[in-house]
Design a protein around this motif. Structure first.
Motif, mmCIF file in Angstrom:
data_model
loop_
_atom_site.group_PDB
_atom_site.id
_atom_site.type_symbol
_atom_site.label_atom_id
_atom_site.label_comp_id
_atom_site.label_asym_id
_atom_site.label_seq_id
_atom_site.Cartn_x
_atom_site.Cartn_y
_atom_site.Cartn_z
ATOM 1 N N THR A 60 -33.996 -9.264 -0.837
ATOM 2 C CA THR A 60 -32.952 -9.111 -1.842
ATOM 3 C C THR A 60 -33.204 -10.087 -2.987
ATOM 4 O O THR A 60 -33.346 -11.287 -2.749
ATOM 5 C CB THR A 60 -31.566 -9.399 -1.240
ATOM 6 O OG1 THR A 60 -31.296 -8.454 -0.197
ATOM 7 C CG2 THR A 60 -30.483 -9.287 -2.313
ATOM 8 N N ILE A 61 -33.284 -9.569 -4.186
ATOM 9 C CA ILE A 61 -33.407 -10.400 -5.380
ATOM 10 C C ILE A 61 -32.030 -10.446 -6.021
ATOM 11 O O ILE A 61 -31.580 -9.463 -6.606
ATOM 12 C CB ILE A 61 -34.446 -9.841 -6.373
ATOM 13 C CG1 ILE A 61 -35.764 -9.551 -5.631
ATOM 14 C CG2 ILE A 61 -34.659 -10.803 -7.514
ATOM 15 C CD1 ILE A 61 -36.374 -10.744 -4.948
ATOM 16 N N ARG A 62 -31.364 -11.546 -5.849
ATOM 17 C CA ARG A 62 -29.955 -11.659 -6.210
ATOM 18 C C ARG A 62 -29.683 -11.207 -7.637
ATOM 19 O O ARG A 62 -30.392 -11.576 -8.570
ATOM 20 C CB ARG A 62 -29.478 -13.102 -6.015
ATOM 21 C CG ARG A 62 -27.975 -13.299 -6.178
ATOM 22 C CD ARG A 62 -27.573 -14.697 -5.777
ATOM 23 N NE ARG A 62 -27.902 -14.979 -4.384
ATOM 24 C CZ ARG A 62 -27.714 -16.169 -3.815
ATOM 25 N NH1 ARG A 62 -27.216 -17.172 -4.516
ATOM 26 N NH2 ARG A 62 -28.033 -16.347 -2.553
ATOM 27 N N SER A 63 -28.638 -10.383 -7.770
ATOM 28 C CA SER A 63 -28.150 -9.868 -9.057
ATOM 29 C C SER A 63 -29.131 -8.930 -9.742
ATOM 30 O O SER A 63 -28.908 -8.531 -10.886
ATOM 31 C CB SER A 63 -27.796 -11.013 -10.018
ATOM 32 O OG SER A 63 -26.823 -11.868 -9.457
ATOM 33 N N VAL A 64 -30.221 -8.558 -9.043
ATOM 34 C CA VAL A 64 -31.207 -7.655 -9.657
ATOM 35 C C VAL A 64 -31.440 -6.428 -8.789
ATOM 36 O O VAL A 64 -31.166 -5.300 -9.184
ATOM 37 C CB VAL A 64 -32.553 -8.376 -9.899
ATOM 38 C CG1 VAL A 64 -33.549 -7.417 -10.559
ATOM 39 C CG2 VAL A 64 -32.340 -9.604 -10.765
ATOM 40 N N GLY A 65 -31.964 -6.625 -7.599
ATOM 41 C CA GLY A 65 -32.287 -5.490 -6.750
ATOM 42 C C GLY A 65 -33.051 -5.904 -5.513
ATOM 43 O O GLY A 65 -32.708 -6.896 -4.865
ATOM 44 N N TYR A 66 -34.132 -5.171 -5.202
ATOM 45 C CA TYR A 66 -34.867 -5.408 -3.975
ATOM 46 C C TYR A 66 -36.369 -5.332 -4.242
ATOM 47 O O TYR A 66 -36.826 -4.689 -5.184
ATOM 48 C CB TYR A 66 -34.490 -4.381 -2.907
ATOM 49 C CG TYR A 66 -33.021 -4.385 -2.573
ATOM 50 C CD1 TYR A 66 -32.504 -5.272 -1.640
ATOM 51 C CD2 TYR A 66 -32.156 -3.505 -3.215
ATOM 52 C CE1 TYR A 66 -31.153 -5.291 -1.345
ATOM 53 C CE2 TYR A 66 -30.795 -3.514 -2.927
ATOM 54 C CZ TYR A 66 -30.302 -4.402 -1.996
ATOM 55 O OH TYR A 66 -28.974 -4.421 -1.719
ATOM 56 N N ARG A 67 -37.130 -5.974 -3.346
ATOM 57 C CA ARG A 67 -38.580 -5.909 -3.449
ATOM 58 C C ARG A 67 -39.189 -5.846 -2.057
ATOM 59 O O ARG A 67 -38.742 -6.542 -1.138
ATOM 60 C CB ARG A 67 -39.135 -7.120 -4.200
ATOM 61 C CG ARG A 67 -40.645 -7.033 -4.406
ATOM 62 C CD ARG A 67 -41.173 -8.124 -5.289
ATOM 63 N NE ARG A 67 -42.611 -7.962 -5.513
ATOM 64 C CZ ARG A 67 -43.347 -8.770 -6.269
ATOM 65 N NH1 ARG A 67 -42.775 -9.805 -6.871
ATOM 66 N NH2 ARG A 67 -44.636 -8.549 -6.419
#
Length: 238
Positions: free
Chosen positions: A219-226
């Protein structure tokens, strides 16, 4: 003509959905019980099923699990669940049980039709994206041609939408995939509608991948996922 099974014990709702979907050009077979639908599934071969969770006799969740456990092509059909319970727990249970999407009662037939179109279109467009063979990343192995996922030697049973989400993250693993992009690409509806759908799918996908699920899907906070390969990222920040 694409065929849809509608399993709903409320006769008024069942007839309303049947008439509405037939107006969109679908062939609709409606059932009051899950047992009736399961009995004809192999013969009729539906392209999609809409299940109420609360049914007389066998409940919708049990029926969905039986479908996902089949050995024929019916096991991979898209499934939408209808539930009168506006609680996250029931949505999680439905998705974790094998459903690809959910709609909470009361619902509009326009929304239901949009969800159905989206799932059917994605199912029709789904093609093996890696024709050279299996994808091997750490303990994760994916065979796109067979739509099979294995983690550390153990098969992982994913729903249609969970598999699609995993493959999208894998295909875009060189970057962070924003939440809005995932909602628009995989569900075809705006990010301000039922955004919890994505969160629930991410959660169940991680759980099904086991202890390493959260290490592969970051989880990339406040952005999305990788999507990352843990062996190559052991020392990086989560």
């Amino acid at each position: 003509m694409q065929k849809i099974f509608v399993i709903e014990d409320d006769e008024n709702i069942r007839n309303l959905v049947k008439i509405a979907l037939e107006g969109y050009g679908y062939q609709v077979l409606s059932f009051e019980t899950a047992e009736e639908a399961l009995e004809l599934a192999g013969k009729e071969k539906p392209d999609l099923a809409v299940f109420d969770l609360m049914l007389p006799g066998m409940d919708g969740l049990s029926a969905i699990r039986l479908i996902r456990g089949r050995e024929d092509e019916i096991k991979n059909i898209p499934i939408i669940v209808l539930t009168a319970k506006d609680k996250e727990y029931d949505k999680v249970v439905g998705l974790d049980g094998g459903a690809d999407d959910y709609i909470t009662k009361p619902f509009g037939v326009l929304e239901l039709a949009a969800r159905i179109r989206s799932l059917l279109r994605r199912a029709a467009e789904q093609q093996p994206v890696h024709e050279t063979g299996k994808i091997k990343m750490g303990g994760l192995s994916v065979d796109p041609a067979a739509r099979e996922v294995v983690m550390n030697g153990e098969p992982v049973s994913l729903t249609y939408k969970e598999y699609e989400l995993l493959m999208y993250l894998i295909d875009n693993r060189t970057r962070v995939v924003e939440r809005d992009e995932l909602l628009n690409k995989l569900w075809d509806y705006s990010a301000d509608i039922e955004t919890r759908t994505l969160d629930i799918h991410i959660r169940t996908l991680r759980q099904k991948l086991g202890e390493e699920g959260s290490r592969y899907i970051k989880t990339i906070r406040s952005v999305g996922y990788r999507f990352v390969i843990p062996q190559e990222n052991e020392n990086k920040e989560n």
